[in-house]
Design a protein around this motif. Structure first.
Motif, short mmCIF file in Angstrom:
data_model
loop_
_atom_site.label_atom_id
_atom_site.label_comp_id
_atom_site.label_asym_id
_atom_site.label_seq_id
_atom_site.Cartn_x
_atom_site.Cartn_y
_atom_site.Cartn_z
N GLN A 260 -1.97 -6.69 -8.65
CA GLN A 260 -1.33 -5.38 -9.47
C GLN A 260 -1.88 -4.75 -8.94
OE1 GLN A 260 -3.71 -5.55 -12.80
NE2 GLN A 260 -2.75 -6.64 -14.42
N GLN A 261 -2.47 -4.53 -8.02
CA GLN A 261 -3.23 -4.03 -6.52
C GLN A 261 -1.92 -3.68 -5.67
OE1 GLN A 261 -6.68 -5.91 -5.80
NE2 GLN A 261 -7.73 -4.30 -5.62
N LEU A 262 -1.70 -4.74 -5.40
CA LEU A 262 -0.05 -4.53 -4.69
C LEU A 262 0.88 -3.67 -4.94
CD1 LEU A 262 1.30 -5.56 -2.12
CD2 LEU A 262 2.24 -7.48 -3.37
N VAL A 263 0.67 -3.82 -6.56
CA VAL A 263 2.53 -2.99 -7.75
C VAL A 263 1.58 -1.33 -7.02
CG1 VAL A 263 2.72 -2.71 -9.70
CG2 VAL A 263 2.30 -4.64 -8.91
N GLN A 264 0.86 -1.22 -7.23
CA GLN A 264 -0.34 0.03 -7.34
C GLN A 264 0.09 1.14 -6.29
OE1 GLN A 264 -4.04 -0.36 -7.96
NE2 GLN A 264 -3.76 -0.94 -10.72
N SER A 265 -0.29 -0.61 -4.76
CA SER A 265 -0.14 0.40 -3.64
C SER A 265 1.74 0.47 -2.95
CB SER A 265 -0.44 -0.69 -2.22
OG SER A 265 -1.77 -0.76 -2.61
N ALA A 266 2.03 -0.78 -3.55
CA ALA A 266 3.99 0.01 -3.48
C ALA A 266 4.43 0.91 -4.56
CB ALA A 266 4.58 -1.13 -3.55
N ASN A 267 3.24 1.09 -5.55
CA ASN A 267 4.09 2.81 -6.38
C ASN A 267 3.20 3.63 -5.74
OD1 ASN A 267 5.82 0.87 -8.35
ND2 ASN A 267 3.65 0.44 -9.62
N LYS A 268 2.93 4.08 -4.89
CA LYS A 268 2.00 5.48 -4.47
C LYS A 268 2.96 5.50 -3.51
CE LYS A 268 -2.05 7.20 -2.82
NZ LYS A 268 -3.72 6.25 -2.16
N ILE A 269 3.30 4.64 -2.45
CA ILE A 269 4.37 4.72 -1.45
C ILE A 269 5.70 4.84 -2.26
CG2 ILE A 269 5.07 3.44 0.04
CD1 ILE A 269 3.20 1.41 1.10
N THR A 270 6.38 4.81 -2.98
CA THR A 270 7.25 4.78 -3.72
C THR A 270 7.54 6.37 -3.86
OG1 THR A 270 7.63 2.84 -4.47
CG2 THR A 270 8.80 4.19 -5.01
N ARG A 271 5.95 6.52 -4.57
CA ARG A 271 5.70 8.33 -4.84
C ARG A 271 6.01 9.11 -4.21
NH1 ARG A 271 2.85 5.99 -8.96
NH2 ARG A 271 0.94 6.38 -7.41
N ILE A 272 5.13 8.86 -2.91
CA ILE A 272 5.50 9.91 -2.30
C ILE A 272 7.00 9.51 -0.83
CG2 ILE A 272 3.80 10.06 0.69
CD1 ILE A 272 1.53 8.23 -0.42
N LEU A 273 6.82 8.89 -1.00
CA LEU A 273 8.67 9.02 -0.44
C LEU A 273 9.47 9.60 -1.53
CD1 LEU A 273 8.79 5.71 1.30
CD2 LEU A 273 8.08 7.31 2.52
N THR A 274 9.00 10.08 -2.04
CA THR A 274 10.45 10.20 -3.78
C THR A 274 10.57 11.96 -3.39
OG1 THR A 274 10.25 8.05 -4.45
CG2 THR A 274 10.83 10.48 -5.60
N SER A 275 8.89 11.60 -2.56
CA SER A 275 8.51 13.48 -3.22
C SER A 275 8.26 13.52 -2.11
CB SER A 275 7.24 13.54 -2.99
OG SER A 275 6.15 13.11 -4.30
N ILE A 276 8.52 13.29 -0.59
CA ILE A 276 8.78 13.71 1.14
C ILE A 276 10.68 14.50 0.90
CG2 ILE A 276 9.40 13.74 3.30
CD1 ILE A 276 6.37 11.83 2.77
N ILE A 277 11.18 13.39 0.38
CA ILE A 277 12.78 12.90 -0.17
C ILE A 277 12.95 14.45 -0.87
CG2 ILE A 277 14.93 12.18 0.21
CD1 ILE A 277 13.58 9.71 1.56
N GLY A 278 12.57 14.27 -1.80
CA GLY A 278 12.91 15.20 -3.63
C GLY A 278 12.74 16.55 -2.83
#
Length: 399
Positions: A260-278
């Motif tokens: 679950q910690q890995l999922v949270q870390s991956a989701n956090k990275i995804t959100r950051i990348l999505t925000s930057i590209i957005g």
């Protein structure tokens, strides 16, 4: 002037200057496409991560001492076989808990040497990690209890030691002790593989008792386990750490990691990348909107005499305002539709290439359409108002 007449006029005006119209829409197209593609790829990435987690199990965890692997680790803080037995008895929500002791050393076969991580564990390891056996089998409970000198190697170690030959039944030498190869583990492609202690190397698995005899050690580097239900994971880990501290007379000396910690870390990275590209996509949309305003102002200047003539024959300010607003809105909507098509196409292509589930976001598409309409209205209003306020006599005299 009716809405339909205004729409026809807007389309005619845009067709008259096709190149300029296309270049003006480019910013809108790129911005909308980027927004949809980023959101869709992000959703697909999250779904792919969750699928990977489910392969290895979302209720898995690893317990270890914070000082594991450090030189001079205190004896009192080291995990033991008895720790695992005590935790299994004290935590009914834990389905499985097994030790893992790891040593990095060389294996030898017919003067061929290859270094690997030698893992001492129990027969439940393959089931816990959901590892597939490509050849042979994993060691049995009887072999574990009797401390048989058997070994299960992974495909990397098989290739380096045996090449194209059949390793089953062959002897490999571990620290001058011969062990018989009984199985080959298929490559571990699960996310849980990152929990392994040490560098990413080839792996060999032997019964824990055999490992202890070979390396003359009773240490346990980590306890790997799984709960019956995902909901029990956090409470089980918290209780396990507290019990270990009590058993060893320590304070906050044990740590745990779970999927679950890995999922949270991956989701956090995804959100950051999505925000930057957005953000980049948002800038592109802003540039596209400014382009629409610029072109509409140029259009007002070019059509000053036309505006004066229309006003002279009875056109009202409202009609002129509507005409130019419609042109701006149609321009942005067409760009938005093309951007939606490009964004969906790009996202589906990326999902196909990466073998991700193609998850289209309805709200992202709705946002794109609404934003396109808003851009047209916002950036088209000032040029339209300027056109509507032109005096007929002044406009007719304009050269």
């Amino acid at each position: 002037m009716s809405f339909l007449e205004g729409l026809r006029g807007a389309l005619f005006s845009l067709r008259t200057n096709k190149l300029r119209t296309g270049l003006t829409m480019l910013g809108i197209i790129i911005g909308i496409a980027a927004v949809i593609a980023v959101v869709t790829i992000g959703l697909g990435g999250k779904a792919a991560i969750m699928q990977e987690m489910e392969k290895s199990g979302v209720n898995l965890f690893v317990l270890y001492a914070k000082t594991v692997g450090q030189t001079g680790q205190a004896e009192g803080a080291r995990l033991t076989i008895q720790d695992g037995e005590s935790l299994k008895q004290a935590l009914p929500q834990v389905k499985m808990l097994l030790p893992a002791s790891i040593e990095y050393t060389a294996l030898e076969v017919n003067q061929k040497r290859s270094s690997a991580m030698i893992v001492g564990t129990t027969p439940e390891f393959a089931e816990l990690r959901r590892r597939d056996i490509s050849q042979g089998r994993f060691f049995s409970e009887e072999e574990f209890t009797a401390g048989r000198r058997v070994v299960v190697i992974d495909e990397t170690l098989r290739d380096s030691l045996f090449g194209a030959g059949n390793p089953l039944g062959q002897q490999v030498i571990v620290q001058n002790v011969p062990c018989r190869v009984i199985g080959i583990l298929a490559q571990d492609k699960s996310s849980f593989a990152q929990f392994d202690v040490g560098p990413k190397n080839a792996y060999a698995y032997i019964p824990w008792g055999t490992w202890s005899d070979i390396f003359h050690s009773t240490r346990v580097d980590q306890l790997e386990g799984a709960t019956y239900q995902e909901a029990d994971l956090e409470s089980a880990i918290s209780s396990a750490k507290r019990i270990l501290d009590v058993r060893h007379g320590t304070t906050n000396q044990y740590e745990a990691y779970n999927v679950q910690q890995l999922v949270q870390s991956a989701n956090k990275i995804t959100r950051i990348l999505t925000s930057i590209i957005g953000l980049v996509a948002g800038i592109s949309l802003l540039v596209g909107g400014i382009g629409i305003m610029n072109i509409m102002l140029v259009s007002v200047t070019e059509r000053t005499r036309e505006i004066g003539l229309r006003k002279a024959v009875g056109a009202k300010e409202r009609d002129i305002l509507t005409q130019f607003l419609l042109e701006a809105v149609v321009l942005s909507l067409i760009g938005g539709i093309m951007g939606i098509a490009l964004g969906i196409g790009s996202a589906l292509l990326v999902a196909y290439l990466l073998s991700w589930p193609p998850l289209l976001s309805g709200w992202a598409i709705l946002f794109a359409v609404s934003f396109s309409l808003g851009v047209g209205l916002f950036f088209g209003f000032y040029p339209a108002l300027k056109a509507a306020k032109l005096e007929p006599i002044t406009a007719l005299r304009y050269e």
